[in-house]
Scaffold this motif. Sequence first.
Motif, mmCIF file in Angstrom:
data_model
loop_
_atom_site.group_PDB
_atom_site.id
_atom_site.type_symbol
_atom_site.label_atom_id
_atom_site.label_comp_id
_atom_site.label_asym_id
_atom_site.label_seq_id
_atom_site.Cartn_x
_atom_site.Cartn_y
_atom_site.Cartn_z
ATOM 1 N N GLU A 81 56.621 51.134 56.747
ATOM 2 C CA GLU A 81 57.370 51.796 57.810
ATOM 3 C C GLU A 81 56.573 52.907 58.476
ATOM 4 N N LYS A 82 55.355 53.126 58.041
ATOM 5 C CA LYS A 82 54.568 54.245 58.547
ATOM 6 C C LYS A 82 53.552 53.794 59.584
ATOM 7 N N ARG A 83 53.485 54.532 60.681
ATOM 8 C CA ARG A 83 52.478 54.307 61.705
ATOM 9 C C ARG A 83 51.396 55.380 61.570
ATOM 10 N N ILE A 84 50.150 54.922 61.506
ATOM 11 C CA ILE A 84 49.022 55.834 61.307
ATOM 12 C C ILE A 84 48.027 55.653 62.440
ATOM 13 N N LYS A 85 47.706 56.741 63.114
ATOM 14 C CA LYS A 85 46.682 56.690 64.147
ATOM 15 C C LYS A 85 45.351 57.074 63.515
ATOM 16 N N LEU A 86 44.359 56.195 63.649
ATOM 17 C CA LEU A 86 43.042 56.418 63.080
ATOM 18 C C LEU A 86 42.081 56.891 64.164
ATOM 19 N N GLN A 87 41.488 58.051 63.963
ATOM 20 C CA GLN A 87 40.395 58.531 64.802
ATOM 21 C C GLN A 87 39.102 58.051 64.162
ATOM 22 N N LEU A 88 38.334 57.252 64.875
ATOM 23 C CA LEU A 88 37.189 56.557 64.296
ATOM 24 C C LEU A 88 35.891 57.046 64.926
ATOM 25 N N GLY B 9 62.957 53.136 79.147
ATOM 26 C CA GLY B 9 62.346 52.334 78.102
ATOM 27 C C GLY B 9 60.856 52.195 78.311
ATOM 28 N N SER B 10 60.461 51.970 79.567
ATOM 29 C CA SER B 10 59.039 51.824 79.876
ATOM 30 C C SER B 10 58.286 53.118 79.599
ATOM 31 N N ALA B 11 58.900 54.239 79.965
ATOM 32 C CA ALA B 11 58.254 55.525 79.733
ATOM 33 C C ALA B 11 58.090 55.789 78.247
ATOM 34 N N THR B 12 59.092 55.395 77.476
ATOM 35 C CA THR B 12 59.027 55.608 76.033
ATOM 36 C C THR B 12 57.898 54.790 75.417
ATOM 37 N N GLU B 13 57.713 53.557 75.910
ATOM 38 C CA GLU B 13 56.681 52.696 75.376
ATOM 39 C C GLU B 13 55.286 53.256 75.627
ATOM 40 N N LEU B 14 55.150 54.024 76.712
ATOM 41 C CA LEU B 14 53.850 54.593 77.042
ATOM 42 C C LEU B 14 53.480 55.744 76.124
ATOM 43 N N LEU B 15 54.481 56.325 75.492
ATOM 44 C CA LEU B 15 54.242 57.454 74.595
ATOM 45 C C LEU B 15 54.025 56.928 73.184
ATOM 46 N N GLU B 16 52.802 56.976 72.720
ATOM 47 C CA GLU B 16 52.493 56.466 71.383
ATOM 48 C C GLU B 16 52.966 57.453 70.326
ATOM 49 N N THR B 17 53.721 56.952 69.382
ATOM 50 C CA THR B 17 54.204 57.809 68.301
ATOM 51 C C THR B 17 53.625 57.318 66.979
ATOM 52 N N TYR B 18 53.397 58.236 66.076
ATOM 53 C CA TYR B 18 52.860 57.884 64.773
ATOM 54 C C TYR B 18 53.256 58.955 63.770
ATOM 55 N N ASP B 19 53.199 58.575 62.508
ATOM 56 C CA ASP B 19 53.581 59.502 61.443
ATOM 57 C C ASP B 19 52.421 60.386 60.996
ATOM 58 N N PHE B 20 51.220 59.796 60.958
ATOM 59 C CA PHE B 20 50.044 60.537 60.509
ATOM 60 C C PHE B 20 48.848 60.247 61.404
ATOM 61 N N LEU B 21 48.004 61.250 61.555
ATOM 62 C CA LEU B 21 46.728 61.114 62.235
ATOM 63 C C LEU B 21 45.630 61.305 61.196
ATOM 64 N N MET B 22 44.691 60.343 61.099
ATOM 65 C CA MET B 22 43.632 60.406 60.097
ATOM 66 C C MET B 22 42.266 60.290 60.753
ATOM 67 N N LYS B 23 41.335 61.098 60.304
ATOM 68 C CA LYS B 23 39.968 61.038 60.816
ATOM 69 C C LYS B 23 39.092 60.232 59.867
ATOM 70 N N TYR B 24 38.396 59.232 60.431
ATOM 71 C CA TYR B 24 37.454 58.413 59.674
ATOM 72 C C TYR B 24 36.048 58.580 60.255
#
Length: 244
Positions: A65-72, A7-22
């Motif tokens: 329900e969507k997780r989005i990672k923003l590159q800023l 469980g701890s290892a899974t939490e360390l792995l960030e998951t997301y649906d989309f990656l967006m560049k800003y």
Amino acid sequence: MSNDDEGSATELLETYDFLMKYIVVGEAGTGKSCLLHHFTHNSFKDHSQHTIGVEFSSRTVKLGEKRIKLQLWDTAGQERFRSVTRSYYRGAAGAILVYDITNRDSFLNLSRWLADARALASPNLVVVLVGNKSDREEDREVEWAEASRWAAEHDVHFLETSSLTGDNVEAPFLLAARSILLSIESGALDPEKAGSGVSYGDRALRRVNSSSRLSFGSLSVGRRRTTGKLKLKDLVPGAGRRCC
């Protein structure tokens, strides 16, 4: 490995649906770095210095329900860095265009920044105009109504924020993400196309159609503080609240 370890290892792995560049652009001294710092750290950045070249940060947000990672990408506002920072515009899906409501010159120069962004970034670039330092109402040089008209004329979203108090700091980033997701849903933007500024993440959605619609939740914010193609109140819960 025990279940707890897994469980701890899974939490360390960030998951997301989309990656967006800003990209975050605008004149020097408008508070771009402070705005970005408050968005990523939920605190005001004391003793902020002018950005030299470009600085990078990121944050993962959730819309429905969507997780989005923003590159800023925080770009310098000084003219001498312009040739360097412009290279980072390429492939950006979103642009946060910042001016200082207490500095009219920073507002009058917006057209140049917008032109550069639209010329160099993704063809489907989503732009949010941000009037920063709304906590300094007594020093205001740019009225909300004037900025709202400018935004409508240039087909961009608009709102005001305070990087000092935290008022509305999340809203421009979430508003841009919401608009980009709607473009994906409508088929206007393909995350698998080079230069779109968006890519699928580990929780990838490989097909979006009428039978598999995106769900993003809702947003409530003061009606006077936003304009443009989408209404902020329809986007993300609580984005208009003061967080500090």
